[in-house]
Design an enzyme around this catalytic site. Structure first.
Site, PDB file in Angstrom:
ATOM      1  N   SER A 104       0.110   4.471   0.572  1.00 19.94           N
ATOM      2  CA  SER A 104      -0.109   5.377   1.709  1.00 19.94           C
ATOM      3  C   SER A 104       0.453   4.790   2.997  1.00 19.94           C
ATOM      4  CB  SER A 104      -1.603   5.682   1.856  1.00 19.94           C
ATOM      5  OG  SER A 104      -2.347   4.498   2.015  1.00 19.94           O
TER       6      SER A 104
ATOM      7  N   SER B  67       0.863  -1.175   0.000  1.00 21.99           N
ATOM      8  CA  SER B  67       0.000   0.000   0.000  1.00 21.99           C
ATOM      9  C   SER B  67       0.898   1.222   0.000  1.00 21.99           C
ATOM     10  CB  SER B  67      -0.907   0.011   1.238  1.00 21.99           C
ATOM     11  OG  SER B  67      -1.442   1.304   1.451  1.00 21.99           O
TER      12      SER B  67
END
Length: 201
Positions: free
Chosen positions: A60, A58
């Site tokens: 983020s 991911s």
């Protein structure tokens, strides 16, 4: 790192549930569990925990983890541009951070290549009808649907209806088929649906 993630997913999911479910957490939260790196080039490893499970990567969450290892001193800060590698379940991730006056001002990360897996396929979704969708990979698989084709304007008052619609689409696609990353293999079921619209349409 992936083996550790799979162990938590299959045999020790209680930690994720404890941290993300009430009363200690909420579904919107994520947990980035720092662990010692397995790869000699990485300064640390991390396992991502979200309400839908354990994504192998991911962007983020990687940015948050990189900032945390710098601000906590796990990786000593250096003024200017600083580069190091973290190890995600998907593999090594190159980090570039900008430190100014002892503060991490920005972080960028290089993940796996994004790509389109499926382009404008169709599926019957119960309660909605025929839906045209594409599937993109960008750290995880995403269903992409033009919301205007379903009658939405993407206004604030549609928030609940959009959420319910996206859930139905994801469930219908998951029931019909799975997805496999071209180098990583099975990276879990489809977790996301992005409802979008062209701004000037």
């Amino acid at each position: 790192m992936r083996e550790q993630m799979e162990y938590l997913r299959d045999d020790a999911d209680g930690l994720r549930r404890l941290l993300l479910e009430e009363p200690y957490g909420i579904p919107e939260m994520s947990v980035d569990l720092l662990v010692p790196a397995c790869h000699p080039e990485a300064v640390a490893g991390y396992i991502i925990m979200e309400v839908m499970g354990y994504p192998i990567y991911s962007g983020s969450n990687t940015l948050c983890t990189a900032t945390a290892v710098l601000e906590s001193g796990i990786v000593p800060k250096q003024e200017g541009i600083q580069r190091f590698k973290l190890e995600a379940p998907a593999g090594l991730v190159q980090i570039e951070a900008k430190v100014h006056n002892g503060v991490v001002e920005s972080v960028t990360c290089g993940g796996l290549p994004s790509y389109i897996d499926t382009y404008r396929d169709k599926i019957h979704v119960p309660g909605i009808g025929e839906v045209t969708y594409s599937i993109a990979y960008s750290g995880g698989f995403y269903a992409l649907v033009d919301a205007t084709e379903l009658g939405f304007k993407l206004s604030r008052d549609e928030e609940r209806a959009l959420s319910e619609c996206a859930y139905k689409i994801v469930e219908a696609i998951k029931a019909q088929r799975g997805f496999s990353h071209y180098t990583l293999g099975d990276v879990g079921p489809l977790p996301f649906c992005t409802l979008w619209a062209l701004k000037n349409r």
